[in-house]
Design a protein around this motif. Structure first.
Motif, PDB file in Angstrom:
ATOM      1  N   VAL A 186       0.824  -1.207   0.078  1.00 23.27           N
ATOM      2  CA  VAL A 186       0.027   0.114   0.061  1.00 23.27           C
ATOM      3  C   VAL A 186       0.829   1.252  -0.129  1.00 23.27           C
ATOM      4  O   VAL A 186       1.651   1.271   0.739  1.00 23.27           O
ATOM      5  CB  VAL A 186      -0.898   0.244   1.363  1.00 23.27           C
ATOM      6  CG1 VAL A 186      -1.583   1.325   1.267  1.00 23.27           C
ATOM      7  CG2 VAL A 186      -2.025  -1.149   1.219  1.00 23.27           C
ATOM      8  N   LEU A 187       0.659   2.195  -0.858  1.00 23.85           N
ATOM      9  CA  LEU A 187       1.494   3.469  -0.814  1.00 23.85           C
ATOM     10  C   LEU A 187       0.435   4.613  -0.881  1.00 23.85           C
ATOM     11  O   LEU A 187      -0.568   4.646  -1.822  1.00 23.85           O
ATOM     12  CB  LEU A 187       2.152   3.649  -2.432  1.00 23.85           C
ATOM     13  CG  LEU A 187       2.913   4.969  -2.596  1.00 23.85           C
ATOM     14  CD1 LEU A 187       3.746   5.251  -1.446  1.00 23.85           C
ATOM     15  CD2 LEU A 187       3.545   4.797  -3.909  1.00 23.85           C
ATOM     16  N   TRP A 188       0.403   5.400   0.211  1.00 23.81           N
ATOM     17  CA  TRP A 188      -0.328   6.440   0.409  1.00 23.81           C
ATOM     18  C   TRP A 188       0.657   7.487  -0.139  1.00 23.81           C
ATOM     19  O   TRP A 188       1.633   7.834   0.353  1.00 23.81           O
ATOM     20  CB  TRP A 188      -0.672   6.766   1.895  1.00 23.81           C
ATOM     21  CG  TRP A 188      -1.857   5.855   2.467  1.00 23.81           C
ATOM     22  CD1 TRP A 188      -1.597   4.561   2.903  1.00 23.81           C
ATOM     23  CD2 TRP A 188      -3.307   6.064   2.501  1.00 23.81           C
ATOM     24  NE1 TRP A 188      -2.943   3.943   3.191  1.00 23.81           N
ATOM     25  CE2 TRP A 188      -3.824   4.991   3.064  1.00 23.81           C
ATOM     26  CE3 TRP A 188      -4.042   6.974   1.863  1.00 23.81           C
ATOM     27  CZ2 TRP A 188      -5.091   4.884   3.195  1.00 23.81           C
ATOM     28  CZ3 TRP A 188      -5.394   7.102   2.058  1.00 23.81           C
ATOM     29  CH2 TRP A 188      -6.085   5.897   2.662  1.00 23.81           C
ATOM     30  N   THR A 189       0.016   8.579  -0.880  1.00 18.40           N
ATOM     31  CA  THR A 189       0.695   9.462  -1.398  1.00 18.40           C
ATOM     32  C   THR A 189       0.206  10.925  -1.605  1.00 18.40           C
ATOM     33  O   THR A 189      -1.064  10.978  -1.394  1.00 18.40           O
ATOM     34  CB  THR A 189       1.418   9.186  -3.005  1.00 18.40           C
ATOM     35  OG1 THR A 189       2.305   9.902  -3.420  1.00 18.40           O
ATOM     36  CG2 THR A 189       0.201   9.199  -3.744  1.00 18.40           C
ATOM     37  N   ASP A 190       0.908  11.938  -1.523  1.00 20.31           N
ATOM     38  CA  ASP A 190       0.267  13.212  -2.183  1.00 20.31           C
ATOM     39  C   ASP A 190       0.604  13.474  -3.547  1.00 20.31           C
ATOM     40  O   ASP A 190       1.469  12.915  -4.143  1.00 20.31           O
ATOM     41  CB  ASP A 190       1.078  14.253  -1.299  1.00 20.31           C
ATOM     42  CG  ASP A 190       0.433  14.420   0.159  1.00 20.31           C
ATOM     43  OD1 ASP A 190      -0.806  14.099   0.608  1.00 20.31           O
ATOM     44  OD2 ASP A 190       1.327  14.439   0.990  1.00 20.31           O
ATOM     45  N   THR A 191      -0.244  14.307  -4.201  1.00 21.52           N
ATOM     46  CA  THR A 191       0.008  14.554  -5.434  1.00 21.52           C
ATOM     47  C   THR A 191       0.801  16.109  -5.632  1.00 21.52           C
ATOM     48  O   THR A 191       0.475  16.875  -4.267  1.00 21.52           O
ATOM     49  CB  THR A 191      -1.179  15.032  -6.306  1.00 21.52           C
ATOM     50  OG1 THR A 191      -2.169  15.759  -5.778  1.00 21.52           O
ATOM     51  CG2 THR A 191      -1.792  13.442  -6.372  1.00 21.52           C
ATOM     52  N   PRO A 192       1.449  16.462  -6.544  1.00 22.63           N
ATOM     53  CA  PRO A 192       2.282  18.014  -6.441  1.00 22.63           C
ATOM     54  C   PRO A 192       1.283  18.751  -6.533  1.00 22.63           C
ATOM     55  O   PRO A 192       0.108  18.938  -6.835  1.00 22.63           O
ATOM     56  CB  PRO A 192       2.980  17.737  -7.835  1.00 22.63           C
ATOM     57  CG  PRO A 192       3.005  16.346  -8.292  1.00 22.63           C
ATOM     58  CD  PRO A 192       1.988  15.609  -7.659  1.00 22.63           C
ATOM     59  N   VAL A 193       1.319  19.952  -5.783  1.00 25.81           N
ATOM     60  CA  VAL A 193       0.694  21.237  -5.879  1.00 25.81           C
ATOM     61  C   VAL A 193       0.477  21.618  -7.409  1.00 25.81           C
ATOM     62  O   VAL A 193       1.360  21.871  -7.983  1.00 25.81           O
ATOM     63  CB  VAL A 193       1.493  22.179  -4.976  1.00 25.81           C
ATOM     64  CG1 VAL A 193       0.282  23.573  -5.046  1.00 25.81           C
ATOM     65  CG2 VAL A 193       1.425  21.772  -3.604  1.00 25.81           C
ATOM     66  N   ARG A 194      -0.808  21.900  -7.646  1.00 24.40           N
ATOM     67  CA  ARG A 194      -1.139  22.156  -8.950  1.00 24.40           C
ATOM     68  C   ARG A 194      -2.504  22.878  -8.820  1.00 24.40           C
ATOM     69  O   ARG A 194      -3.117  22.654  -8.031  1.00 24.40           O
ATOM     70  CB  ARG A 194      -1.107  21.028  -9.977  1.00 24.40           C
ATOM     71  CG  ARG A 194      -2.090  20.098  -9.682  1.00 24.40           C
ATOM     72  CD  ARG A 194      -2.118  18.876 -10.634  1.00 24.40           C
ATOM     73  NE  ARG A 194      -2.934  17.780 -10.005  1.00 24.40           N
ATOM     74  CZ  ARG A 194      -4.114  17.543 -10.871  1.00 24.40           C
ATOM     75  NH1 ARG A 194      -4.263  18.193 -12.053  1.00 24.40           N
ATOM     76  NH2 ARG A 194      -4.805  16.482 -10.378  1.00 24.40           N
ATOM     77  N   PRO A 195      -2.670  23.993  -9.788  1.00 21.16           N
ATOM     78  CA  PRO A 195      -4.041  24.652  -9.662  1.00 21.16           C
ATOM     79  C   PRO A 195      -4.979  23.355 -10.246  1.00 21.16           C
ATOM     80  O   PRO A 195      -5.134  22.708 -10.973  1.00 21.16           O
ATOM     81  CB  PRO A 195      -3.983  25.653 -10.921  1.00 21.16           C
ATOM     82  CG  PRO A 195      -2.719  25.161 -11.947  1.00 21.16           C
ATOM     83  CD  PRO A 195      -1.762  24.348 -10.880  1.00 21.16           C
ATOM     84  N   THR A 196      -6.350  23.814  -9.546  1.00 23.32           N
ATOM     85  CA  THR A 196      -7.415  22.746 -10.137  1.00 23.32           C
ATOM     86  C   THR A 196      -7.870  23.270 -11.672  1.00 23.32           C
ATOM     87  O   THR A 196      -8.122  22.268 -12.252  1.00 23.32           O
ATOM     88  CB  THR A 196      -8.485  22.847  -9.134  1.00 23.32           C
ATOM     89  OG1 THR A 196      -8.178  22.605  -7.902  1.00 23.32           O
ATOM     90  CG2 THR A 196      -9.559  21.981  -9.450  1.00 23.32           C
ATOM     91  N   VAL A 197      -7.980  24.511 -12.081  1.00 24.68           N
ATOM     92  CA  VAL A 197      -8.214  24.913 -13.195  1.00 24.68           C
ATOM     93  C   VAL A 197      -7.223  24.946 -13.912  1.00 24.68           C
ATOM     94  O   VAL A 197      -6.122  25.558 -13.748  1.00 24.68           O
ATOM     95  CB  VAL A 197      -9.316  26.303 -13.182  1.00 24.68           C
ATOM     96  CG1 VAL A 197      -9.412  26.680 -14.452  1.00 24.68           C
ATOM     97  CG2 VAL A 197     -10.219  26.194 -12.427  1.00 24.68           C
ATOM     98  N   LYS A 224       8.157  10.529  -8.618  1.00 28.16           N
ATOM     99  CA  LYS A 224       9.270   9.509  -9.084  1.00 28.16           C
ATOM    100  C   LYS A 224       8.999   8.155  -8.169  1.00 28.16           C
ATOM    101  O   LYS A 224       9.108   7.330  -8.761  1.00 28.16           O
ATOM    102  CB  LYS A 224      10.662   9.892  -9.057  1.00 28.16           C
ATOM    103  CG  LYS A 224      11.225  10.932 -10.167  1.00 28.16           C
ATOM    104  CD  LYS A 224      12.484  11.328 -10.092  1.00 28.16           C
ATOM    105  CE  LYS A 224      13.244  12.529 -11.073  1.00 28.16           C
ATOM    106  NZ  LYS A 224      14.646  12.567 -10.983  1.00 28.16           N
ATOM    107  N   VAL A 225       8.605   8.406  -7.127  1.00 29.59           N
ATOM    108  CA  VAL A 225       8.531   7.356  -6.084  1.00 29.59           C
ATOM    109  C   VAL A 225       7.444   6.563  -6.465  1.00 29.59           C
ATOM    110  O   VAL A 225       7.224   5.438  -6.632  1.00 29.59           O
ATOM    111  CB  VAL A 225       8.126   7.853  -4.566  1.00 29.59           C
ATOM    112  CG1 VAL A 225       7.793   6.584  -3.756  1.00 29.59           C
ATOM    113  CG2 VAL A 225       9.598   8.455  -3.987  1.00 29.59           C
ATOM    114  N   VAL A 226       6.174   7.251  -6.937  1.00 30.60           N
ATOM    115  CA  VAL A 226       5.117   6.602  -7.213  1.00 30.60           C
ATOM    116  C   VAL A 226       5.401   5.990  -8.765  1.00 30.60           C
ATOM    117  O   VAL A 226       4.878   4.871  -8.693  1.00 30.60           O
ATOM    118  CB  VAL A 226       3.917   7.463  -7.559  1.00 30.60           C
ATOM    119  CG1 VAL A 226       2.637   6.742  -8.052  1.00 30.60           C
ATOM    120  CG2 VAL A 226       3.542   8.294  -6.394  1.00 30.60           C
TER     121      VAL A 226
END
Length: 393
Positions: free
Chosen positions: A66-77, A93-95
């Motif tokens: 199991v890999l719990w991760t965050d996504t890079p900060v980015r605008p929703t729009v 890269k880890v993902v």
């Protein structure tokens, strides 16, 4: 450690692991989840739903990671002043490395889908032919819902028999009580002679199963009157779900020519003008259509308090038709898979002489092969969803 699993949820988890992900002894299975969904973000999830799948994978003699991760900060729009689609967020890269080390990926995250977000996701999977089992029933209550409990085999058979009604070269016509009328010509699928292939032919395997294959089209004409689009690209464009006011999409020679309506129509007009800088006229192309095949893809608010996600589920209902608004696939330098679906529910779709939907009902539900599969599961929701309502209407 996994909490005790309710019997209904266990049925759905077993269906996911055995019939969708097809987990076998000795496999290395990566289960990917995104943190934000556990505290109100778009990647709806809970820890129990992840742990139950991990336990089921291990019970099959496979290794579950199991890999719990965050996504890079980015605008929703993803468009407008200051936006540059050429500078997309990347898969960490880890993902990426974790995916490449797996035999099967079970994903809980809308940020890591096969055909709605980054072009990079399918590229990673195709590097080693790694199947993606996308678990859309991402919480305990969703697994235990009629949507999660409908047999995967049954919806897969509905999907195949629906696709078998579509003949390349035939004319397709969509009519809706709201005044919509769109027609076009079916094109052959890329790399195949027909559309009726099971998911095992490719790498993308959603659970619960939900739509018949995307049908390539040319020369679309008419008017589509829509009150929503798919929620993933709805948030990228910045329109609500559903719209405040319906949008009339005028289509001629296979391209969207004008949007009429309220605020949403104005937003679409600006959005497509911006995207045409990167995609040219393909930004306006009506590249195809398809629709839902799941008999029970409707949720109650208590099962899923997240309204946009309920609309996402209804996108898969067997009364739901949608046409694809824009084509980014031919522009390899564009990093996103633009998957904007104009949604309509309750109409009729004809391909040649075959009705796919008739007055909001999927005709493949009457096919003998579909009925034969339904009979194998008398104790689970099937072709008569009204008999399995979980709360009074």
């Amino acid at each position: 450690m996994a909490s005790m699993i309710p019997r209904q949820a266990a049925i759905a988890v077993n269906d996911l692991v055995d019939n969708c992900a097809a987990v076998q002894p000795g496999m290395q299975v990566l289960i990917l989840a995104v943190h934000d969904g556990s505290y109100g973000g778009i990647n709806l999830v809970d820890e129990d739903a992840v742990a139950w799948v991990q336990s089921a994978v291990q019970q099959r003699g496979a290794d579950a990671y199991v890999l719990w991760t965050d996504t890079p900060v980015r605008p929703t729009v993803l468009w407008g002043d200051g936006a540059d689609p050429g500078k997309a967020w990347r898969v960490p890269k880890v993902v990426r490395n974790a995916i490449l080390g797996a035999d099967v990926l079970i994903s809980y995250g809308v940020d890591f889908t096969y055909e709605e977000e980054l072009r990079e996701i399918p590229e990673i999977l195709e590097e080693r032919d790694i199947p993606l089992a996308r678990n859309m029933a991402t919480t305990a209550s969703l697994l235990a819902s009629n949507w999660g409990l409908t047999p995967y085999e049954l919806v897969a058979e509905i999907r195949i028999q629906t696709a078998a009604l579509v003949t390349p070269g035939a004319k397709w016509v969509m009519e809706h009580p709201n005044g919509s009328y769109i027609e076009g010509i079916v094109e052959k699928p890329l790399g195949a002679e027909h559309y009726a292939d099971y998911r095992t032919v490719g790498l993308y395997r959603p659970f619960p199963e939900g739509v018949f294959p995307s049908i390539r089209s040319r020369d679309a004409e008419g008017i589509g009157i829509i009150s929503e689009i798919g929620v993933i690209w709805g948030r990228h464009i910045g329109v609500p779900c559903p719209f405040k006011e319906p949008v009339r999409v005028h289509i001629k020679d296979g391209y969207m020519r004008k949007f009429e309506g309220g605020e949403e129509a104005e937003t679409f007009t600006r959005f497509y003008k911006f995207m045409s800088k990167y995609l040219g006229e393909a930004a306006y192309e009506v590249r195809g259509f398809h629709g839902g095949v799941h008999p029970s893809a409707i949720l109650e608010p208590h099962q899923c308090p997240n309204t946009p996600y309920r609309h996402f589920v209804e996108h898969h209902h067997w009364s739901s038709f949608h046409f694809h608004m824009g084509n980014s696939r031919t522009t390899k330098s564009f990093p996103y898979l633009m998957h904007i679906s104009g949604e309509m529910r309750g109409g009729s779709l004809r391909v040649g002489d075959n009705y796919v939907y008739k007055d909001g009902r999927l005709t493949a539900s009457n096919h003998p092969a579909v009925k034969a599969v339904a009979e194998k599961y008398p104790d689970r929701p099937g072709l008569e969803p009204e008999l399995w309502l979980q709360t009074p209407r």
